[in-house]
Design a protein around this motif. Structure first.
Motif, PDB file in Angstrom:
ATOM      1  N   GLU A 126       0.839  -1.171   0.025  1.00 20.29           N
ATOM      2  CA  GLU A 126       0.018   0.074  -0.024  1.00 20.29           C
ATOM      3  C   GLU A 126       0.820   1.339   0.135  1.00 20.29           C
ATOM      4  OE1 GLU A 126      -4.009  -1.738   2.690  1.00 20.29           O
ATOM      5  OE2 GLU A 126      -2.186  -0.937   3.595  1.00 20.29           O
ATOM      6  N   LEU A 127       2.016   1.134   0.821  1.00 24.94           N
ATOM      7  CA  LEU A 127       2.789   2.176   0.827  1.00 24.94           C
ATOM      8  C   LEU A 127       3.464   2.462  -0.456  1.00 24.94           C
ATOM      9  CD1 LEU A 127       3.927   4.441   2.774  1.00 24.94           C
ATOM     10  CD2 LEU A 127       5.824   2.835   3.116  1.00 24.94           C
ATOM     11  N   ARG A 128       3.809   1.477  -1.167  1.00 24.19           N
ATOM     12  CA  ARG A 128       4.544   1.355  -2.361  1.00 24.19           C
ATOM     13  C   ARG A 128       3.504   2.187  -3.441  1.00 24.19           C
ATOM     14  NH1 ARG A 128       8.340  -2.174  -3.845  1.00 24.19           N
ATOM     15  NH2 ARG A 128       7.570  -4.051  -2.544  1.00 24.19           N
ATOM     16  N   ARG A 129       2.297   1.927  -3.423  1.00 19.26           N
ATOM     17  CA  ARG A 129       1.394   2.305  -4.225  1.00 19.26           C
ATOM     18  C   ARG A 129       1.184   3.757  -4.315  1.00 19.26           C
ATOM     19  NH1 ARG A 129      -1.093  -2.817  -3.786  1.00 19.26           N
ATOM     20  NH2 ARG A 129      -2.543  -1.791  -2.133  1.00 19.26           N
ATOM     21  N   THR A 130       1.142   4.306  -2.873  1.00 17.82           N
ATOM     22  CA  THR A 130       0.521   5.503  -2.702  1.00 17.82           C
ATOM     23  C   THR A 130       1.903   6.637  -2.840  1.00 17.82           C
ATOM     24  OG1 THR A 130      -0.521   7.216  -1.287  1.00 17.82           O
ATOM     25  CG2 THR A 130       1.016   5.510  -0.152  1.00 17.82           C
ATOM     26  N   PHE A 131       2.914   6.200  -2.582  1.00 19.09           N
ATOM     27  CA  PHE A 131       3.975   6.951  -2.889  1.00 19.09           C
ATOM     28  C   PHE A 131       4.509   6.849  -4.083  1.00 19.09           C
ATOM     29  CE2 PHE A 131       6.311   6.748   1.520  1.00 19.09           C
ATOM     30  CZ  PHE A 131       5.362   7.744   2.111  1.00 19.09           C
ATOM     31  N   ALA A 132       4.342   5.900  -5.043  1.00 23.32           N
ATOM     32  CA  ALA A 132       4.538   5.993  -6.721  1.00 23.32           C
ATOM     33  C   ALA A 132       3.531   7.039  -7.097  1.00 23.32           C
ATOM     34  CB  ALA A 132       4.355   4.447  -7.188  1.00 23.32           C
ATOM     35  N   GLU A 133       2.189   6.858  -6.693  1.00 25.45           N
ATOM     36  CA  GLU A 133       1.234   7.795  -7.316  1.00 25.45           C
ATOM     37  C   GLU A 133       1.678   9.152  -7.021  1.00 25.45           C
ATOM     38  OE1 GLU A 133      -3.621   8.893  -6.292  1.00 25.45           O
ATOM     39  OE2 GLU A 133      -2.567   6.987  -5.881  1.00 25.45           O
ATOM     40  N   HIS A 134       1.998   9.584  -5.759  1.00 28.44           N
ATOM     41  CA  HIS A 134       2.463  11.024  -5.365  1.00 28.44           C
ATOM     42  C   HIS A 134       3.773  11.263  -5.637  1.00 28.44           C
ATOM     43  CE1 HIS A 134      -1.409  10.507  -3.173  1.00 28.44           C
ATOM     44  NE2 HIS A 134      -1.699  11.592  -3.197  1.00 28.44           N
ATOM     45  N   GLU A 135       4.497  10.396  -6.330  1.00 26.97           N
ATOM     46  CA  GLU A 135       6.002  10.720  -6.401  1.00 26.97           C
ATOM     47  C   GLU A 135       6.963  11.095  -5.084  1.00 26.97           C
ATOM     48  OE1 GLU A 135       6.060  13.458  -9.795  1.00 26.97           O
ATOM     49  OE2 GLU A 135       5.555  11.934 -11.399  1.00 26.97           O
ATOM     50  N   VAL A 136       6.777  10.213  -4.373  1.00 24.00           N
ATOM     51  CA  VAL A 136       7.734  10.578  -3.144  1.00 24.00           C
ATOM     52  C   VAL A 136       8.740   9.566  -3.094  1.00 24.00           C
ATOM     53  CG1 VAL A 136       7.493  10.300  -0.665  1.00 24.00           C
ATOM     54  CG2 VAL A 136       5.593  11.192  -1.745  1.00 24.00           C
ATOM     55  N   GLY A 137       9.910  10.163  -2.741  1.00 28.50           N
ATOM     56  CA  GLY A 137      11.122   9.263  -2.588  1.00 28.50           C
ATOM     57  C   GLY A 137      11.183   8.115  -1.539  1.00 28.50           C
ATOM     58  N   PHE A 138      11.244   7.037  -1.961  1.00 24.82           N
ATOM     59  CA  PHE A 138      10.996   5.636  -1.235  1.00 24.82           C
ATOM     60  C   PHE A 138      11.584   4.463  -1.794  1.00 24.82           C
ATOM     61  CE2 PHE A 138       8.186   1.878  -1.608  1.00 24.82           C
ATOM     62  CZ  PHE A 138       8.058   1.579  -0.411  1.00 24.82           C
ATOM     63  N   SER A 139      12.253   3.592  -0.871  1.00 24.62           N
ATOM     64  CA  SER A 139      12.346   2.278  -1.140  1.00 24.62           C
ATOM     65  C   SER A 139      12.315   1.165  -0.050  1.00 24.62           C
ATOM     66  CB  SER A 139      13.984   2.291  -1.720  1.00 24.62           C
ATOM     67  OG  SER A 139      14.128   0.790  -1.927  1.00 24.62           O
ATOM     68  N   PRO A 140      11.786   0.069  -0.242  1.00 27.66           N
ATOM     69  CA  PRO A 140      11.903  -0.945   0.693  1.00 27.66           C
ATOM     70  C   PRO A 140      13.408  -1.025   1.239  1.00 27.66           C
ATOM     71  CG  PRO A 140      10.550  -1.634  -0.949  1.00 27.66           C
ATOM     72  CD  PRO A 140      11.473  -0.249  -1.478  1.00 27.66           C
ATOM     73  N   ILE A 141      13.747  -1.614   2.228  1.00 29.48           N
ATOM     74  CA  ILE A 141      15.020  -1.987   2.698  1.00 29.48           C
ATOM     75  C   ILE A 141      15.318  -3.602   1.835  1.00 29.48           C
ATOM     76  CG2 ILE A 141      16.771  -2.482   4.430  1.00 29.48           C
ATOM     77  CD1 ILE A 141      15.899   0.428   4.309  1.00 29.48           C
ATOM     78  N   TYR A 142      16.272  -3.317   0.841  1.00 30.27           N
ATOM     79  CA  TYR A 142      16.365  -4.547   0.116  1.00 30.27           C
ATOM     80  C   TYR A 142      17.639  -5.202   0.711  1.00 30.27           C
ATOM     81  CZ  TYR A 142      13.856  -3.312  -4.297  1.00 30.27           C
ATOM     82  OH  TYR A 142      12.702  -3.439  -4.974  1.00 30.27           O
ATOM     83  N   ASP A 143      17.483  -6.883   0.698  1.00 26.48           N
ATOM     84  CA  ASP A 143      18.797  -7.528   0.663  1.00 26.48           C
ATOM     85  C   ASP A 143      19.190  -7.955  -0.705  1.00 26.48           C
ATOM     86  OD1 ASP A 143      16.990  -9.542  -0.207  1.00 26.48           O
ATOM     87  OD2 ASP A 143      16.574 -10.574   1.865  1.00 26.48           O
ATOM     88  N   ILE A 144      20.138  -8.632  -0.863  1.00 22.18           N
ATOM     89  CA  ILE A 144      20.794  -8.892  -2.027  1.00 22.18           C
ATOM     90  C   ILE A 144      19.775  -9.785  -2.859  1.00 22.18           C
ATOM     91  CG2 ILE A 144      22.050 -10.801  -1.474  1.00 22.18           C
ATOM     92  CD1 ILE A 144      22.888  -8.054  -4.038  1.00 22.18           C
ATOM     93  N   ALA A 145      18.966 -10.479  -2.267  1.00 21.32           N
ATOM     94  CA  ALA A 145      17.939 -11.284  -3.053  1.00 21.32           C
ATOM     95  C   ALA A 145      17.002 -10.482  -3.647  1.00 21.32           C
ATOM     96  CB  ALA A 145      17.435 -12.304  -2.276  1.00 21.32           C
ATOM     97  N   ASP A 146      16.430  -9.340  -2.986  1.00 20.57           N
ATOM     98  CA  ASP A 146      15.769  -8.519  -3.603  1.00 20.57           C
ATOM     99  C   ASP A 146      15.982  -7.659  -4.592  1.00 20.57           C
ATOM    100  OD1 ASP A 146      13.487  -9.051  -1.500  1.00 20.57           O
ATOM    101  OD2 ASP A 146      14.761  -7.724  -0.235  1.00 20.57           O
ATOM    102  N   VAL A 147      17.349  -7.244  -4.643  1.00 19.56           N
ATOM    103  CA  VAL A 147      18.116  -6.542  -5.677  1.00 19.56           C
ATOM    104  C   VAL A 147      18.066  -7.494  -7.121  1.00 19.56           C
ATOM    105  CG1 VAL A 147      20.447  -5.780  -6.649  1.00 19.56           C
ATOM    106  CG2 VAL A 147      19.769  -5.199  -4.131  1.00 19.56           C
ATOM    107  N   PHE A 148      18.457  -8.804  -6.891  1.00 19.48           N
ATOM    108  CA  PHE A 148      18.190  -9.581  -8.114  1.00 19.48           C
ATOM    109  C   PHE A 148      16.907  -9.520  -8.686  1.00 19.48           C
ATOM    110  CE2 PHE A 148      22.526 -10.482  -7.133  1.00 19.48           C
ATOM    111  CZ  PHE A 148      22.964 -11.664  -8.259  1.00 19.48           C
ATOM    112  N   ASP A 149      15.942  -9.616  -7.899  1.00 22.00           N
ATOM    113  CA  ASP A 149      14.739  -9.527  -8.357  1.00 22.00           C
ATOM    114  C   ASP A 149      13.891  -8.235  -8.678  1.00 22.00           C
ATOM    115  OD1 ASP A 149      14.550 -12.593  -7.744  1.00 22.00           O
ATOM    116  OD2 ASP A 149      13.508 -12.088  -5.794  1.00 22.00           O
ATOM    117  N   ASP A 150      14.533  -7.034  -8.512  1.00 19.28           N
ATOM    118  CA  ASP A 150      14.061  -5.990  -8.999  1.00 19.28           C
ATOM    119  C   ASP A 150      13.723  -5.661 -10.240  1.00 19.28           C
ATOM    120  OD1 ASP A 150      13.278  -3.085  -7.600  1.00 19.28           O
ATOM    121  OD2 ASP A 150      14.397  -2.868  -9.368  1.00 19.28           O
TER     122      ASP A 150
END
Length: 401
Positions: A307-331
């Motif tokens: 939900e946070l990802r969607r609303t921040f994308a809609e409003h163009e807010v600087g944001f990222s989940p805290i990735y581990d390296i597995a998340d980096v590979f999947d992005d």
């Protein structure tokens, strides 16, 4: 035969006799951009980086990234025969990269005068912990020392906790970046002034780390402020922190400009904050960060990460989940940009690692292969210098290579 380099530095010849991270990182960056890099190791154990974790079946994984694209040879620079052969390598080189303790090469007879007597335009990059002079020049250097001495470690960690080292020796990489930049600057000067001898570049890892910290020195000089730890909270812009979502995930948020702060408030239905005098400007928000963090954190805690990802994308807010390296590979952004590439490796068949940064529109760099095994290219490199197979075998038997 190894694949020919590609990139804007194609044709530049580098001899890398440095070890572990900082010097090899500098040479590796130049190799990413197309330079032909010959990596020289002592016969036997080789570079100490080979012994550092992680490993797979004895193969050093860190080594394979730091020394990618390089041709690997062995050579004992302490022996007279080794020094003589090293002179042949230098004769065809544009750049030498070394990170021995200051004075070590001089004791072996490999002085600046000797090097420039062979190759007058040779650019010499010397990476060390503290520089080529000063009272600390002879001290052993390690990343944690550079980070501590620069003031960096003092600003890392929880506000009421002890200073915190990062999980990677970042000062080694930063010293390598400054070293590579220094080489390019010196080469540019040589293009304009071919009558000059090659420069000697004195790159201190401690000074490189200090330079990166930008405002710490001027803040102390002008305001007398000694900055210290603040955890994940930004000390120069608010809100800027790591916040926990309803589903127990972590998100890093930065609202360092007024326009982004306004969009953040609207995304979280906190419009009243925009007119609140406590938060009207960034200096005011930094002053009242605790109250602001409580409000922002409470709003985020009511939303799931998606939900946070969607609303921040809609409003163009600087944001990222805290990735581990597995998340980096999947992005999907990482995938779309081919920021992780698969390259051939002599021991493991193929491996994945980071691609070349930055990207060049007309002369793109490329990762051709992972770091070499010890002496993998001895025959190729020394054969190209005119040595016969019998001569190479003799050098190997005498442990010169």
């Amino acid at each position: 035969m190894t694949e020919a380099p590609a990139g804007p530095l194609q044709g530049l010849k580098i001899v890398d006799i440095s070890t572990v991270v900082a010097g090899p990182f500098a040479a590796g960056l130049l190799g990413d951009y197309g330079a032909d890099v010959v990596k020289v190791e002592m016969p036997g154990a080789g570079d100490s980086l080979r012994a550092l974790a992680p490993h797979k079946g004895g193969a050093p994984l860190w080594w394979k990234v730091t020394n990618r694209n390089k041709k690997g040879v062995t050579l004992d620079l302490r022996q007279a025969e080794g020094r003589q052969l090293f002179g042949k390598l230098i004769a065809g080189a544009d750049v030498l990269v070394e990170n021995f303790r200051p004075g070590t090469l001089d004791r072996w007879g490999i002085t600046r005068a000797w090097l420039h007597g062979i190759s007058p335009h040779l650019t010499i990059l010397r990476v060390s912990g503290f520089g080529q002079d000063g009272p600390y020049r002879d001290r052993p250097g390690f990343a944690r020392i550079f980070e501590s001495m620069s003031g960096f470690t003092q600003i890392c960690g929880e506000e009421d906790g002890r200073p915190l080292h990062l999980g990677y020796p970042i000062s080694d990489a930063i010293a390598g970046l400054f070293g590579a930049l220094g080489v390019l600057a010196a080469l540019h000067d040589l293009v304009r002034h071919r009558e000059r001898r090659g420069q000697e570049i004195d790159c201190s890892a401690t000074e490189a780390m200090l330079r990166t910290l930008e405002f710490l020195a001027i803040e102390y000089d002008q305001l007398g402020v000694v900055r210290t730890r603040s955890g994940n909270r930004s000390q120069y812009a608010a809100p800027g922190n790591v916040y926990r979502t309803q589903d127990g995930k972590w998100a890093s948020i930065a609202a360092s400009t007024q326009s982004i702060f306004v969009r953040l408030c609207r995304a979280l239905a906190l419009d009243a904050l925009i007119e609140d005098e406590r938060f009207a400007t960034n200096p005011a928000r930094v002053k009242n960060f605790r109250a602001l963090d409580d409000i922002i954190g409470g709003a985020i805690a009511r939303l799931s990460l998606d939900e946070l990802r969607r609303t921040f994308a809609e409003h163009e807010v600087g944001f990222s989940p805290i990735y581990d390296i597995a998340d980096v590979f999947d992005d999907p952004q990482i995938a779309a940009r081919d920021a992780i590439v698969r390259v051939p490796d002599a021991e493991l068949g193929s491996v994945r690692m980071q691609g070349v940064v930055p990207r060049f529109s007309e002369t793109p760099g490329r990762v051709h292969h992972a770091g070499p095994t010890i002496g993998q290219h001895n025959d190729e490199v020394y054969g190209a210098l005119g040595l016969s197979a019998t001569e190479i075998a003799g050098l190997r038997a005498r442990k010169v290579i």
